[in-house]
Design a protein around this motif. Structure first.
Motif, mmCIF file in Angstrom:
data_model
loop_
_atom_site.group_PDB
_atom_site.id
_atom_site.type_symbol
_atom_site.label_atom_id
_atom_site.label_comp_id
_atom_site.label_asym_id
_atom_site.label_seq_id
_atom_site.Cartn_x
_atom_site.Cartn_y
_atom_site.Cartn_z
ATOM 1 N N ARG A 192 0.930 -1.264 -0.121
ATOM 2 C CA ARG A 192 -0.011 0.054 -0.069
ATOM 3 C C ARG A 192 0.981 1.418 0.023
ATOM 4 N N ASP A 193 2.091 1.229 0.528
ATOM 5 C CA ASP A 193 2.860 2.477 0.993
ATOM 6 C C ASP A 193 4.333 2.250 0.283
ATOM 7 N N ALA A 194 4.294 1.204 -0.659
ATOM 8 C CA ALA A 194 5.625 0.960 -1.211
ATOM 9 C C ALA A 194 5.836 2.202 -2.371
ATOM 10 N N LEU A 195 7.168 2.190 -2.414
ATOM 11 C CA LEU A 195 7.612 3.301 -3.274
ATOM 12 C C LEU A 195 7.711 3.038 -4.884
ATOM 13 N N PRO A 196 6.958 3.629 -5.598
ATOM 14 C CA PRO A 196 6.646 3.194 -6.934
ATOM 15 C C PRO A 196 8.104 2.914 -7.570
ATOM 16 N N MET A 197 8.289 1.760 -8.441
ATOM 17 C CA MET A 197 9.371 1.804 -8.974
ATOM 18 C C MET A 197 10.169 2.609 -10.146
#
Length: 631
Positions: free
Chosen positions: A463-468
């Protein structure tokens, strides 16, 4: 040229009949041993309360005959076997086929998923009872020739069942070669035993008239449901026709039923009816009393062999369904061993094997006789049959292209039959039907909790992961790029894996090549090699790889990576490290799961097989990075 074509036809013909013979041994083991106990149960005064007289014998025989015609022949052999999911059958395969229909609404998809989980749960309940009741009913034949050994029936049954489960780890490839011939001889004996008595009392064939079944139903009021509950025993194992389609194919299963199994069953049931018309006292065990005394012991031995084969077929089916359930995300990852180099469908699941052994032995000791166990039999079977009919209705309408009225009329008719038998078996709940119902509900709760927990966990992780894309913009700021390839297993190639950030934070390095590896299980049994992997170059030494596997396949990450070479990504495993996130789950104060679901999901996660073993990744190339996640 003509001789080559003729040779190919001969080879195809030999293979067809070999598969037909194999189907006799595996597919029809359960339904083929039902004559051992069906007639005795039908006229047991403590179960149905049906008096033993000519009208009732004719009525019950007619009910059995038309059940075999309508439920097994028309519904399964003619219609359900058409639901071919890339050659595979079974409740989970059918659910994925039904879900593939166009414009499937969210509510319909939810219904299909719930039905699939219910079918899976009920199958486990049936898998517990079938070996117990089948082997116990065969060993009970000893009581007729030697009444003094009655107290040895349960111990002998337990020894046979323990031996059966102990040999599972070796696989059934060798034993399976004799299954077909033994069951072929079994069905020949069934037919011959029945035919002898039919010739002595030929007017028993009047029971072929469906009016006798209708008279029996209308003349017994509400007690007809108890009679229907006994009639169900004659076609338990009908689901196996569809579940084993991937192993033998549609035509061999159909031909085995029409040419061998159906005639043998009808002859044996009518032979038992003829025996009861001439000797009502034979109701104590009408199957074994079909033969003279000197053939009784050989028949007990043959019956025991047949019931062991029937049990083996059910156990193998449970293993196969477990593998499908794990691949589709219905159950946690667990150890699955392939027991044959040539037959990919032959698997062994240690955890399920030992759990089944404990459950089956407990049932034999708890109930003590096949008559009592039949009270627990039927509820799971009829529930699974009703679920199959509902899914087949959706499949006929949206996949086969049937019109709504046609699908509603045809499958509505079969659904009426299924619910009639299901209702009848619900009356068995106080006497023993509670057992498969309890097991089914327990499995359903575990499966539904696991699926919901996985969704919640996935949302929490990504959910809060950094976009690649954002990460790649900043990748040049990394001080050091070291030699080699790093593979990060992830559930979303669009997000930066936690393990990658964790490694970068603590080690302050990135590898020259970074592969984001995602494994997807498709809703088809097998995936072609051409569709196995897809590779996307993200730039700056980063690659996105998605590996596709069918729900009948065992994922193998190193092999999938090797198939990336033609797509421009050549990976040397000797210079590759696999980074895996190891999540430690803790309860959350704001969880989407209830408190008991949290605890169950955390417990199930603790039992799940490691990704290293499940994806066949070399342990010496793995780096595990732990994180704590709230659920």
């Amino acid at each position: 040229m003509q001789s080559i074509h003729s040779s190919d036809q001969q080879d195809a013909g030999r293979r067809h009949w070999a598969l037909t013979l194999g189907a006799l041994g595996v597919v029809y083991g359960d339904i083929g041993t039902s004559p051992l106990y069906t007639m005795h149960t039908a006229f047991d005064p403590t179960i149905t309360g049906m008096p033993l007289n000519e009208a009732n014998i004719f009525g019950f025989l007619s009910m059995v005959f038309w059940s075999l015609v309508l439920v097994v022949t028309l519904k399964y052999v003619v219609l359900i076997l058409r639901a071919d999911n890339k050659g595979e059958g079974g409740i989970l395969s059918l659910s994925t086929l039904a879900l593939s229909g166009k414009d499937r609404s969210r509510s319909q998809r939810r219904l299909m998923t719930v039905l699939a989980m219910l079918g899976l749960a009920l199958f486990y309940g049936d898998g517990m009872i079938t070996p117990a009741v089948s082997v116990l009913s065969a060993v009970e034949g000893l009581e007729i020739s030697a009444p003094d050994v009655q107290h040895w029936v349960v111990p002998i049954t337990v020894v046979i069942l323990v031996g059966l489960f102990l040999i599972q780890s070796g696989g059934t490839n060798t034993v399976g070669r004799v299954f077909g011939p033994v069951m072929c001889f079994w069905f020949a004996c069934l037919g011959a035993m029945g035919l002898v008595h039919i010739l002595q009392v030929p007017h028993v064939l009047k029971a072929l008239d469906p009016r006798y079944a209708l008279d029996l139903a209308f003349n017994h009021g509400w007690s007809v449901f108890y009679i229907l509950g006994a009639a169900v025993l004659s076609f338990t194992g009908g689901e196996a026709l569809y579940a084993d389609m991937g192993h033998f194919g549609r035509k061999p299963i159909r031909h085995a039923w029409i040419a061998v199994v159906f005639p043998a069953l009808v002859l044996n049931y009518f032979g038992q009816g003829a025996l009861l018309l001439s000797r009502p006292e034979a109701i104590d065990n009408p199957f074994f009393l079909l033969v003279p005394d000197f053939l009784l012991l050989p028949l007990v031995v043959l019956s025991t062999a047949a019931t062991i084969i029937a049990s083996q077929a059910v156990i193998s089916g449970v293993f196969s369904l477990t593998r499908q359930a794990v691949q589709l995300g219905y159950m946690p990852r667990m150890e699955i061993r392939h027991t044959s180099e040539s037959e990919i469908g032959q698997v062994y699941v240690p955890r399920i094997n030992w759990a089944l052994l404990v459950a089956v032995v407990a049932l034999v000791i708890m109930f003590g006789s096949s008559a009592k166990l039949t009270d627990a039999y039927g509820l799971a079977v009829t529930g699974s049959m009703a679920i199959t009919t509902i899914m087949a209705l959706f499949t006929a309408r949206d996949v086969w292209g049937w019109s709504r009225p046609r699908a509603a009329v045809v499958f509505g008719f079969f659904l009426f039959i299924d619910f009639s038998f299901l209702t009848a078996n619900c009356l068995k709940i106080p006497q023993g039907g509670w057992l498969p119902l309890t097991v089914g509900m327990a499995v359903f709760l575990l499966v539904s909790t696991w699926r919901l927990g996985r969704k919640v966990l996935y949302d929490r992780i990504y959910r809060d992961a950094l976009p690649m894309a954002l990460f790649l913009e900043r990748a040049d700021r990394t001080p050091v790029r070291v030699a080699g390839t790093a593979v990060f297993m992830t559930g979303s190639v669009d997000k930066v894996p936690h393990a990658l950030l964790h490694n970068l934070k603590h080690n302050k390095v990135l590898h020259e090549r970074v592969v984001l590896m995602r494994v997807l299980t498709e809703e088809v049994p097998w995936v072609t090699r051409e569709r196995r992997v897809s590779v996307e170059k993200l730039g700056k030494g980063f690659f996105s790889v998605t590996a596709h596997f069918g729900f009948m396949e065992q994922p193998n990450v190193p092999r999938a990576l090797a198939e990336c070479r033609p797509l421009g990504l050549a990976i040397d495993l000797a210079e590759t490290s696999f980074f895996l996130g190891r999540e430690t789950l803790v309860p959350s104060s704001r969880s989407d799961l209830s408190r008991w679901q949290e605890q169950v999901f955390i417990a199930l996660s603790a039992t799940a097989l490691s990704a290293t073993t499940f994806f066949d990744i070399p342990p010496n190339r793995v780096v595990e990075l732990g994180t704590q996640v709230e659920v």
